[in-house]
Design an enzyme around this catalytic site. Structure first.
Site, PDB file in Angstrom:
ATOM      1  N   TYR A 201       0.837  -1.207   0.000  1.00  0.00           N
ATOM      2  CA  TYR A 201       0.000   0.000   0.000  1.00  0.00           C
ATOM      3  C   TYR A 201       0.871   1.255   0.000  1.00  0.00           C
ATOM      4  O   TYR A 201       0.582   2.235  -0.689  1.00  0.00           O
ATOM      5  CB  TYR A 201      -0.895  -0.003   1.250  1.00  0.00           C
ATOM      6  CG  TYR A 201      -1.953   1.086   1.235  1.00  0.00           C
ATOM      7  CD1 TYR A 201      -3.235   0.813   0.769  1.00  0.00           C
ATOM      8  CD2 TYR A 201      -1.655   2.376   1.676  1.00  0.00           C
ATOM      9  CE1 TYR A 201      -4.202   1.811   0.744  1.00  0.00           C
ATOM     10  CE2 TYR A 201      -2.618   3.372   1.648  1.00  0.00           C
ATOM     11  CZ  TYR A 201      -3.891   3.089   1.187  1.00  0.00           C
ATOM     12  OH  TYR A 201      -4.843   4.066   1.157  1.00  0.00           O
TER      13      TYR A 201
ATOM     14  N   PHE B 133      -9.262  19.960 -24.729  1.00  0.00           N
ATOM     15  CA  PHE B 133      -9.619  18.548 -24.718  1.00  0.00           C
ATOM     16  C   PHE B 133     -10.811  18.412 -23.775  1.00  0.00           C
ATOM     17  O   PHE B 133     -10.918  19.134 -22.789  1.00  0.00           O
ATOM     18  CB  PHE B 133      -8.467  17.620 -24.334  1.00  0.00           C
ATOM     19  CG  PHE B 133      -8.886  16.187 -24.497  1.00  0.00           C
ATOM     20  CD1 PHE B 133      -9.068  15.651 -25.766  1.00  0.00           C
ATOM     21  CD2 PHE B 133      -9.201  15.394 -23.400  1.00  0.00           C
ATOM     22  CE1 PHE B 133      -9.551  14.359 -25.937  1.00  0.00           C
ATOM     23  CE2 PHE B 133      -9.675  14.099 -23.565  1.00  0.00           C
ATOM     24  CZ  PHE B 133      -9.849  13.581 -24.839  1.00  0.00           C
ATOM     25  N   THR B 134     -11.688  17.468 -24.098  1.00  0.00           N
ATOM     26  CA  THR B 134     -12.978  17.372 -23.416  1.00  0.00           C
ATOM     27  C   THR B 134     -12.830  17.291 -21.893  1.00  0.00           C
ATOM     28  O   THR B 134     -13.379  18.118 -21.159  1.00  0.00           O
ATOM     29  CB  THR B 134     -13.730  16.136 -23.941  1.00  0.00           C
ATOM     30  OG1 THR B 134     -12.870  15.001 -23.821  1.00  0.00           O
ATOM     31  CG2 THR B 134     -14.137  16.320 -25.396  1.00  0.00           C
TER      32      THR B 134
ATOM     33  N   ASP C  25       0.003  19.331 -21.603  1.00  0.00           N
ATOM     34  CA  ASP C  25      -0.659  18.038 -21.696  1.00  0.00           C
ATOM     35  C   ASP C  25       0.270  17.208 -22.567  1.00  0.00           C
ATOM     36  O   ASP C  25       0.326  17.365 -23.787  1.00  0.00           O
ATOM     37  CB  ASP C  25      -2.056  18.142 -22.306  1.00  0.00           C
ATOM     38  CG  ASP C  25      -2.768  16.792 -22.262  1.00  0.00           C
ATOM     39  OD1 ASP C  25      -2.078  15.768 -22.473  1.00  0.00           O
ATOM     40  OD2 ASP C  25      -3.983  16.744 -22.029  1.00  0.00           O
TER      41      ASP C  25
ATOM     42  N   LYS D 158      -1.910   6.280 -23.727  1.00  0.00           N
ATOM     43  CA  LYS D 158      -1.558   6.505 -25.133  1.00  0.00           C
ATOM     44  C   LYS D 158      -0.085   6.162 -25.354  1.00  0.00           C
ATOM     45  O   LYS D 158       0.261   5.005 -25.522  1.00  0.00           O
ATOM     46  CB  LYS D 158      -1.864   7.954 -25.528  1.00  0.00           C
ATOM     47  CG  LYS D 158      -3.344   8.248 -25.715  1.00  0.00           C
ATOM     48  CD  LYS D 158      -4.078   8.461 -24.436  1.00  0.00           C
ATOM     49  CE  LYS D 158      -5.457   9.032 -24.621  1.00  0.00           C
ATOM     50  NZ  LYS D 158      -6.200   9.109 -23.365  1.00  0.00           N
TER      51      LYS D 158
ATOM     52  N   ARG E  83     -15.809  13.630 -33.314  1.00  0.00           N
ATOM     53  CA  ARG E  83     -15.064  14.730 -32.715  1.00  0.00           C
ATOM     54  C   ARG E  83     -15.572  16.021 -33.347  1.00  0.00           C
ATOM     55  O   ARG E  83     -14.879  16.714 -34.076  1.00  0.00           O
ATOM     56  CB  ARG E  83     -13.553  14.583 -32.935  1.00  0.00           C
ATOM     57  CG  ARG E  83     -12.926  13.368 -32.291  1.00  0.00           C
ATOM     58  CD  ARG E  83     -12.576  13.462 -30.802  1.00  0.00           C
ATOM     59  NE  ARG E  83     -13.666  13.466 -29.857  1.00  0.00           N
ATOM     60  CZ  ARG E  83     -13.514  13.187 -28.552  1.00  0.00           C
ATOM     61  NH1 ARG E  83     -12.342  12.823 -28.065  1.00  0.00           N
ATOM     62  NH2 ARG E  83     -14.527  13.256 -27.726  1.00  0.00           N
TER      63      ARG E  83
ATOM     64  N   PHE F  89     -20.850  13.291 -25.434  1.00  0.00           N
ATOM     65  CA  PHE F  89     -20.477  12.311 -26.458  1.00  0.00           C
ATOM     66  C   PHE F  89     -20.318  10.907 -25.892  1.00  0.00           C
ATOM     67  O   PHE F  89     -20.490   9.918 -26.605  1.00  0.00           O
ATOM     68  CB  PHE F  89     -19.174  12.723 -27.168  1.00  0.00           C
ATOM     69  CG  PHE F  89     -17.996  12.846 -26.229  1.00  0.00           C
ATOM     70  CD1 PHE F  89     -17.793  14.017 -25.499  1.00  0.00           C
ATOM     71  CD2 PHE F  89     -17.115  11.804 -26.063  1.00  0.00           C
ATOM     72  CE1 PHE F  89     -16.729  14.128 -24.617  1.00  0.00           C
ATOM     73  CE2 PHE F  89     -16.035  11.903 -25.194  1.00  0.00           C
ATOM     74  CZ  PHE F  89     -15.850  13.076 -24.464  1.00  0.00           C
TER      75      PHE F  89
HETATM   76  N1  F0G Z   1      -5.552  14.716 -22.502  1.00  0.00           N
HETATM   77  C1  F0G Z   1      -5.601  14.306 -23.776  1.00  0.00           C
HETATM   78  C2  F0G Z   1      -4.891  15.089 -24.823  1.00  0.00           C
HETATM   79  C3  F0G Z   1      -6.315  13.144 -24.113  1.00  0.00           C
HETATM   80  O1  F0G Z   1      -6.365  12.743 -25.384  1.00  0.00           O
HETATM   81  C4  F0G Z   1      -6.976  12.432 -23.082  1.00  0.00           C
HETATM   82  C5  F0G Z   1      -7.776  11.248 -23.404  1.00  0.00           C
HETATM   83  C6  F0G Z   1      -6.899  12.911 -21.779  1.00  0.00           C
HETATM   84  C7  F0G Z   1      -6.164  14.053 -21.518  1.00  0.00           C
HETATM   85  C8  F0G Z   1      -7.608  12.220 -20.644  1.00  0.00           C
HETATM   86  O2  F0G Z   1      -6.951  11.059 -20.336  1.00  0.00           O
HETATM   87  O3  F0G Z   1      -8.619   9.267 -20.904  1.00  0.00           O
HETATM   88  O4  F0G Z   1      -6.592   8.788 -19.517  1.00  0.00           O
HETATM   89  O5  F0G Z   1      -8.462  10.115 -18.593  1.00  0.00           O
HETATM   90  N2  F0G Z   1      -8.094  10.923 -24.548  1.00  0.00           N
HETATM   91  C9  F0G Z   1      -8.809   9.734 -24.959  1.00  0.00           C
HETATM   92  C10 F0G Z   1      -9.073   9.790 -26.435  1.00  0.00           C
HETATM   93  C11 F0G Z   1     -10.009   9.417 -24.156  1.00  0.00           C
HETATM   94  O6  F0G Z   1      -9.789   8.899 -26.935  1.00  0.00           O
HETATM   95  O7  F0G Z   1      -8.560  10.682 -27.119  1.00  0.00           O
HETATM   96  P1  F0G Z   1      -7.720   9.729 -19.812  1.00  0.00           P
END
Ligand code: F0G
Length: 470
Positions: free
Chosen positions: A69, A121-122, A212, A255, A379, A442
């Site tokens: 832990y 980013f979303t 990022d 990624k 997108r 989405f």
């Molecule tokens: N920042 C970027 C540029 C991303 O593309 C993503 C996730 C995140 C942050 C968030 O990271 O999913 O590990 O919580 N992108 C995925 C996509 C979901 O399909 O582009 P996460």
């Protein structure tokens, strides 16, 4: 040609469900590709997130996972790999990228504070807004033009940034965010020159610069290939330089780091890191694992080193270029230049008869699935529009490439499916919401078509078959 620097040892069977099942499945999914079952999908290009193949070294390292832990050896090995490749002082482990975004927003964003960023980013934007911050787009105008051949659409518009910094002053700015291989613009890189200039401006105004860095390795490929004077520098040296120009970074390790789960916040400032750890233990887990198991941290430590291996990363970028090339030579409107991790179809040009209020990209993604079992991701306005704010931005469908997963034959088939759909594009209907979630609509939104989808059939071009039959 960029050959894969790996061969395949373990395979997962896939098969194409029949046309009737595909129609049924997409209807059951509310015409949202996120809601399909993966057993109904043939080629899964929804995302490159958590979908890559692990290496044998990663799998072997997982056996060494220390599940303590507190004080886990795996944490310290992960921290050492991060410091070796990126050079940040502190690693705050999270379950994935949005966990890191959450912590960052909680420690840096006060209500009313502004976060200038290249596009958005979303999940990054929603975390800033949920704590009362204000997102400000300072991307270069080319980022929102799918046809502009500009090589660095991930750049920040320096004049726009300076205006925002001047207007709000250091006390009104939470941090400046610059995303590598800008996802929503098509996986588009920033230049080293631009990052250096952003660094200089943020230093002048005394505000933190946070990357990022989720797709920073691929960004380095583009810097080497497109930016004067960078071609002969080592991959690792460039990664270190990019990181050194920032005060910290958010990583979704799902990624570039080739892991199914994991991420982290990297910071240089000791006091800020302490505050982030305090929030970490409330929302994610103890400081030595965050949201990950010990074996996840082992796979991630190895994945970080693989993401610093130029040959490995070049192949990822080359696969996107290959698929993009197949589509471009058939005259299909895609975002140019082809970016890092995906090929983006321009739904505005493919479905000009569907107004943006009827979600052309969402509908195009459904059509690709119906035609050939190919899963892609919207997108466009469904992902991009916020509340009732007007939206006339990008309207794209992303064909995203999981790393080390699909062969050229698969990509050739995908190009055939896209071509078939484009040739019947005039008959593809728009969509209307039947369920619209309040945040990140989405992911879970559901739709119905405004008219029935046409019959969509694919003829394989066999483009990867040999020219001579012997
Ligand atoms: N920042 C970027 C540029 C991303 O593309 C993503 C996730 C995140 C942050 C968030 O990271 O999913 O590990 O919580 N992108 C995925 C996509 C979901 O399909 O582009 P996460």
């Amino acid at each position: 040609m960029t050959l894969p620097p790996w061969k395949i040892k373990v395979v997962e069977p896939i098969s194409l469900p029949g046309p009737e099942r595909r129609r049924e499945a997409i209807e059951d999914a509310g015409y949202n590709t996120f809601l399909l079952r993966s057993e109904d999908v043939f080629i899964d290009l929804l995302t490159d997130s958590g979908t890559s193949a692990l290496s044998q070294e990663q799998r072997a390292a997982m056996e060494l996972g220390d599940e303590a832990y507190a004080g886990s050896r795996s944490f310290y090995r992960l921290e050492a790999a991060m410091q070796e490749v990126y050079g940040y002082r502190h690693l705050i482990p999270t379950h994935q990228g949005r966990g890191a975004e959450h912590l960052l927003a909680r420690v840096l964003v006060q209500p009313g504070a502004v976060v200038p960023s290249n596009l958005y980013f979303t999940t990054s934007r929603v975390h800033v807004e949920l704590v009362g911050g204000i997102w400000k787009d300072v991307s270069v105008p080319e980022a929102s033009d799918p046809a502009a051949p500009f090589p660095f659409k991930g750049n920040i518009d320096l004049v726009a940034l300076e205006r925002v910094l001047h207007e709000h002053g250091p006390e009104g700015i939470a941090f400046v965010r610059q995303e590598a291989c800008l996802n929503m613009a098509g996986g588009q890189p920033f230049s080293l020159d631009n990052l250096r200039a952003v660094r200089a401006l943020t230093a002048e105004y005394g505000v933190p610069l946070i990357l990022d860095a989720t797709r920073m390795s691929e960004n380095v490929v583009f810097i080497k290939d497109r930016e004067a004077g960078q071609a002969d520098r080592s991959f690792r040296e460039l990664i270190l330089e990019l990181a050194s120009l920032s005060d910290g970074a958010v990583f979704s390790s799902k990624k570039d780091h080739f892991v199914p789960i994991g991420g982290f916040l990297a910071l240089n400032d000791d006091e800020l890191a302490e505050r982030a750890r305090e929030v970490l233990v409330v929302y994610e887990g103890f400081a030595h694992y965050g949201g990950m198991a010990g074996h996840d941290m082992e796979a991630l430590a190895q994945g970080i080193r693989e993401a610093a291996d130029e040959a490995m990363v070049r192949h990822v970028v080359a696969q996107a270029a290959y698929l993009g090339g197949l589509l471009a030579e058939r005259g299909i409107p895609i975002v140019v230049p082809v970016g890092a991790h995906a090929v983006f179809l321009d739904a505005k040009r493919i479905l000009p008869h569907v107004p943006q209020s009827a979600f052309p990209a969402q509908s195009l993604a459904a059509a690709l699935y119906i035609a050939g079992g190919v899963r892609s991701m919207e997108r466009g306005i469904v992902s991009g529009q916020h509340g009732d704010a007007p939206y006339d931005g990008l309207e794209l469908v992303r064909l995203t490439l999981p790393r080390r997963v699909y062969a050229q034959e698969h990509l050739s088939y995908v190009a055939d499916v896209v071509e078939a759909v484009c040739s019947d594009a005039a008959a593809i209907p728009g969509l209307a919401f039947t369920y619209e979630p309040e945040h990140l609509r989405f992911f879970l939104g559901r739709f119905e078509p405004t008219a029935p989808f046409p019959e969509l059939s694919v003829r394989e071009s066999g483009r990867t078959a040999p020219a001579l039959v012997v």
